[in-house]
Write a protein that holds these residues in place. Structure first.
Motif, PDB file in Angstrom:
ATOM      1  N   THR A 147      19.606  54.020   1.462  1.00 54.16           N
ATOM      2  CA  THR A 147      19.820  55.067   0.463  1.00 54.16           C
ATOM      3  C   THR A 147      18.613  55.999   0.385  1.00 54.16           C
ATOM      4  OG1 THR A 147      21.303  53.712  -0.867  1.00 54.16           O
ATOM      5  CG2 THR A 147      20.186  55.515  -1.999  1.00 54.16           C
ATOM      6  N   VAL A 148      18.882  57.294   0.278  1.00 52.68           N
ATOM      7  CA  VAL A 148      17.836  58.298   0.105  1.00 52.68           C
ATOM      8  C   VAL A 148      18.211  59.208  -1.063  1.00 52.68           C
ATOM      9  CG1 VAL A 148      17.141  58.250   2.527  1.00 52.68           C
ATOM     10  CG2 VAL A 148      18.889  59.880   1.784  1.00 52.68           C
ATOM     11  N   LEU A 149      17.193  59.760  -1.695  1.00 51.72           N
ATOM     12  CA  LEU A 149      17.378  60.628  -2.854  1.00 51.72           C
ATOM     13  C   LEU A 149      16.525  61.875  -2.675  1.00 51.72           C
ATOM     14  CD1 LEU A 149      16.812  57.808  -5.483  1.00 51.72           C
ATOM     15  CD2 LEU A 149      19.034  58.647  -4.717  1.00 51.72           C
ATOM     16  N   SER A 150      16.989  62.997  -3.230  1.00 51.26           N
ATOM     17  CA  SER A 150      16.240  64.235  -3.083  1.00 51.26           C
ATOM     18  C   SER A 150      16.500  65.149  -4.275  1.00 51.26           C
ATOM     19  CB  SER A 150      16.634  64.937  -1.775  1.00 51.26           C
ATOM     20  OG  SER A 150      15.830  66.081  -1.558  1.00 51.26           O
ATOM     21  N   TYR A 151      15.722  66.233  -4.317  1.00 49.79           N
ATOM     22  CA  TYR A 151      15.913  67.258  -5.338  1.00 49.79           C
ATOM     23  C   TYR A 151      15.589  68.605  -4.704  1.00 49.79           C
ATOM     24  CZ  TYR A 151      15.857  69.631  -9.858  1.00 49.79           C
ATOM     25  OH  TYR A 151      16.140  70.468 -10.921  1.00 49.79           O
ATOM     26  N   GLY A 152      16.642  69.383  -4.396  1.00 54.62           N
ATOM     27  CA  GLY A 152      16.478  70.701  -3.796  1.00 54.62           C
ATOM     28  C   GLY A 152      16.627  71.797  -4.833  1.00 54.62           C
ATOM     29  N   ASN A 153      16.054  72.949  -4.553  1.00 55.14           N
ATOM     30  CA  ASN A 153      16.077  74.014  -5.561  1.00 55.14           C
ATOM     31  C   ASN A 153      16.210  75.387  -4.912  1.00 55.14           C
ATOM     32  OD1 ASN A 153      15.992  75.224  -8.076  1.00 55.14           O
ATOM     33  ND2 ASN A 153      13.774  75.027  -8.326  1.00 55.14           N
ATOM     34  N   THR A 154      17.158  75.506  -3.983  1.00 54.79           N
ATOM     35  CA  THR A 154      17.348  76.787  -3.330  1.00 54.79           C
ATOM     36  C   THR A 154      17.868  77.844  -4.293  1.00 54.79           C
ATOM     37  OG1 THR A 154      18.554  77.965  -1.580  1.00 54.79           O
ATOM     38  CG2 THR A 154      19.653  76.068  -2.565  1.00 54.79           C
ATOM     39  N   GLU A 155      17.425  79.078  -4.102  1.00 53.85           N
ATOM     40  CA  GLU A 155      17.934  80.175  -4.924  1.00 53.85           C
ATOM     41  C   GLU A 155      19.369  80.526  -4.564  1.00 53.85           C
ATOM     42  OE1 GLU A 155      15.316  83.471  -4.344  1.00 53.85           O
ATOM     43  OE2 GLU A 155      15.486  83.418  -2.163  1.00 53.85           O
ATOM     44  N   LEU A 156      19.865  79.998  -3.435  1.00 56.66           N
ATOM     45  CA  LEU A 156      21.241  80.268  -3.025  1.00 56.66           C
ATOM     46  C   LEU A 156      22.260  79.628  -3.962  1.00 56.66           C
ATOM     47  CD1 LEU A 156      20.974  79.841   0.863  1.00 56.66           C
ATOM     48  CD2 LEU A 156      20.906  81.950  -0.489  1.00 56.66           C
ATOM     49  N   ARG A 157      21.837  78.626  -4.755  1.00 51.36           N
ATOM     50  CA  ARG A 157      22.752  78.015  -5.726  1.00 51.36           C
ATOM     51  C   ARG A 157      22.792  78.782  -7.042  1.00 51.36           C
ATOM     52  NH1 ARG A 157      20.247  73.333  -3.627  1.00 51.36           N
ATOM     53  NH2 ARG A 157      21.621  72.246  -2.167  1.00 51.36           N
ATOM     54  N   GLY A 158      22.052  79.858  -7.123  1.00 47.69           N
ATOM     55  CA  GLY A 158      22.121  80.732  -8.285  1.00 47.69           C
ATOM     56  C   GLY A 158      21.673  80.084  -9.576  1.00 47.69           C
ATOM     57  N   GLY A 159      20.743  79.140  -9.496  1.00 48.97           N
ATOM     58  CA  GLY A 159      20.214  78.509 -10.698  1.00 48.97           C
ATOM     59  C   GLY A 159      21.063  77.381 -11.254  1.00 48.97           C
ATOM     60  N   VAL A 160      22.073  76.923 -10.520  1.00 49.71           N
ATOM     61  CA  VAL A 160      22.914  75.802 -10.977  1.00 49.71           C
ATOM     62  C   VAL A 160      22.167  74.504 -10.686  1.00 49.71           C
ATOM     63  CG1 VAL A 160      25.154  74.676 -10.800  1.00 49.71           C
ATOM     64  CG2 VAL A 160      24.981  77.151 -10.496  1.00 49.71           C
ATOM     65  N   THR A 161      21.387  74.032 -11.654  1.00 50.43           N
ATOM     66  CA  THR A 161      20.514  72.885 -11.425  1.00 50.43           C
ATOM     67  C   THR A 161      21.275  71.573 -11.304  1.00 50.43           C
ATOM     68  OG1 THR A 161      20.193  72.640 -13.823  1.00 50.43           O
ATOM     69  CG2 THR A 161      18.598  73.998 -12.626  1.00 50.43           C
ATOM     70  N   GLN A 162      22.534  71.546 -11.740  1.00 57.30           N
ATOM     71  CA  GLN A 162      23.328  70.314 -11.605  1.00 57.30           C
ATOM     72  C   GLN A 162      23.523  69.932 -10.141  1.00 57.30           C
ATOM     73  OE1 GLN A 162      24.026  72.894 -13.496  1.00 57.30           O
ATOM     74  NE2 GLN A 162      24.656  72.245 -15.562  1.00 57.30           N
ATOM     75  N   LEU A 163      23.382  70.894  -9.230  1.00 53.31           N
ATOM     76  CA  LEU A 163      23.551  70.627  -7.804  1.00 53.31           C
ATOM     77  C   LEU A 163      22.234  70.297  -7.110  1.00 53.31           C
ATOM     78  CD1 LEU A 163      26.091  73.445  -6.888  1.00 53.31           C
ATOM     79  CD2 LEU A 163      26.573  71.043  -7.361  1.00 53.31           C
ATOM     80  N   SER A 164      21.145  70.283  -7.864  1.00 53.02           N
ATOM     81  CA  SER A 164      19.839  70.027  -7.258  1.00 53.02           C
ATOM     82  C   SER A 164      19.619  68.561  -6.885  1.00 53.02           C
ATOM     83  CB  SER A 164      18.720  70.512  -8.184  1.00 53.02           C
ATOM     84  OG  SER A 164      18.664  71.927  -8.195  1.00 53.02           O
ATOM     85  N   PRO A 165      19.952  67.581  -7.766  1.00 51.62           N
ATOM     86  CA  PRO A 165      19.752  66.179  -7.373  1.00 51.62           C
ATOM     87  C   PRO A 165      20.743  65.778  -6.283  1.00 51.62           C
ATOM     88  CG  PRO A 165      20.003  66.408  -9.764  1.00 51.62           C
ATOM     89  CD  PRO A 165      20.436  67.700  -9.148  1.00 51.62           C
ATOM     90  N   LYS A 166      20.247  65.009  -5.300  1.00 50.99           N
ATOM     91  CA  LYS A 166      21.093  64.604  -4.178  1.00 50.99           C
ATOM     92  C   LYS A 166      20.872  63.123  -3.889  1.00 50.99           C
ATOM     93  CE  LYS A 166      19.913  69.053  -2.111  1.00 50.99           C
ATOM     94  NZ  LYS A 166      21.142  69.766  -2.443  1.00 50.99           N
ATOM     95  N   GLN A 167      21.955  62.458  -3.518  1.00 47.19           N
ATOM     96  CA  GLN A 167      21.867  61.076  -3.058  1.00 47.19           C
ATOM     97  C   GLN A 167      22.628  60.956  -1.749  1.00 47.19           C
ATOM     98  OE1 GLN A 167      22.514  57.988  -5.972  1.00 47.19           O
ATOM     99  NE2 GLN A 167      23.284  56.548  -4.452  1.00 47.19           N
ATOM    100  N   GLY A 168      22.148  60.118  -0.854  1.00 51.51           N
ATOM    101  CA  GLY A 168      22.824  59.974   0.422  1.00 51.51           C
ATOM    102  C   GLY A 168      22.330  58.777   1.194  1.00 51.51           C
ATOM    103  N   LYS A 169      22.549  58.831   2.509  1.00 50.41           N
ATOM    104  CA  LYS A 169      22.227  57.715   3.385  1.00 50.41           C
ATOM    105  C   LYS A 169      21.470  58.205   4.621  1.00 50.41           C
ATOM    106  CE  LYS A 169      24.471  54.460   1.080  1.00 50.41           C
ATOM    107  NZ  LYS A 169      23.767  53.292   0.501  1.00 50.41           N
ATOM    108  N   SER A 170      20.592  57.366   5.102  1.00 46.33           N
ATOM    109  CA  SER A 170      19.963  57.608   6.388  1.00 46.33           C
ATOM    110  C   SER A 170      20.885  57.119   7.493  1.00 46.33           C
ATOM    111  CB  SER A 170      18.625  56.867   6.476  1.00 46.33           C
ATOM    112  OG  SER A 170      18.096  56.939   7.786  1.00 46.33           O
ATOM    113  N   VAL A 171      20.851  57.812   8.630  1.00 51.28           N
ATOM    114  CA  VAL A 171      21.565  57.328   9.810  1.00 51.28           C
ATOM    115  C   VAL A 171      20.570  56.918  10.887  1.00 51.28           C
ATOM    116  CG1 VAL A 171      23.669  58.610   9.337  1.00 51.28           C
ATOM    117  CG2 VAL A 171      21.861  59.693  10.688  1.00 51.28           C
TER     118      VAL A 171
END
Length: 272
Positions: free
Chosen positions: A163-187
């Protein structure tokens, strides 16, 4: 004989200290709720937007991390740090403080100046340090938004399914911070452990570049470096921050420590 052994031991300890960098006490951090400089803030280098990863410090200064390619002068396909161009050391970087930060380390520039030839290091060593202006050090907190931590620095690579976790903050999301936290998997790993290939919900996109990745225990794992189109579409390449930090502290001549967060680690949260 005993004197020579003791002398050899002392020299070995001294050499290790040079590589690891001097131990420094952590600064007093601003409260996470009011800090304006922290992992996950948007950084702007000559107009190019990235996401800050971790906070670092030494005995004299505080630094904010971003990807080395965030100051790149080539195209998005220029990812080999031993041949790709970068803006120079001393370049101002907007990190959200009252004054700009200053680019003081860039792994690409260091590799080029040192004549690095290892293919894996050239391909995946992607870390830059931006020195926080002394006027803004009191506005820094090292905690990762939403997740908390980091709790330390991950070592040993990743296995498929980790399991991996992240927090991105691209301006392409238009300030929608709910999409900033991310969870996923390593391959799995690439480049003899220099990079980790990951899938997250949602995937990292341009502007998330440089953002922090944590492991399932909240340890600092890496720095978002690439967005893949092939062979694993929508995957991300994450540079191993332990290796990148070791390179900065040895070849790069620094002695910085990755700061642990003041906020408790709360992840992972999603049942995947």
């Amino acid at each position: 004989m005993q004197y020579r052994l003791l002398k050899a031991l002392a020299l070995a300890v001294f050499a290790c200290a040079i590589v690891a960098g001097p131990a420094s006490a952590a600064p007093s951090w601003a409260p996470a709720s009011s800090a304006t400089i922290h992992p996950g803030v948007q950084t702007f280098t000559a107009g190019a937007q990235c996401t800050a990863n971790f906070v670092f410090y030494d005995a004299s200064n505080v630094y904010l991390g971003q990807a080395a390619h965030c100051s790149g002068t080539g195209t998005s396909t220029d990812t080999n740090g031993c041949t790709s161009g970068s803006l120079p050391i001393g370049t101002p970087v907007d990190i959200g403080g009252s004054k700009p930060g200053t680019l003081v380390y860039n792994s690409w520039l260091t590799m080029q100046s040192k004549g690095e030839t290892d293919a894996d290091t050239c391909a995946f060593n992607d870390l830059a340090l931006v020195k926080v202006d002394p006027a803004d050090v009191g506005s820094v907190n090292p905690s990762i938004p939403f997740w908390g931590g980091p709790t330390g620095v991950h070592s040993g690579g990743t296995a498929t399914g980790d399991t991996v976790l992240s927090y991105g903050n691209t301006e392409l999301r238009g300030g929608v911070t709910q999409l900033s936290p991310k969870q996923g998997k390593s391959v799995g790993d690439d480049g003899n452990g220099w990079s980790h290939t990951v899938y997250t919900v949602t995937p990292g996109i341009p502007g998330d570049s440089g953002s922090a990745f944590l492991d399932a225990s909240g340890n600092a794992l890496g720095v978002l470096s690439t967005v893949a189109i092939a062979p694993l579409a929508a995957s991300n390449g994450v540079g191993d921050v332990a290796k990148e930090l070791a390179y900065a502290n040895s070849t790069g001549g620094f002695g910085v420590t990755l700061a642990q967060g003041t906020e408790a680690f709360t992840g992972p949260l999603l049942p995947i």
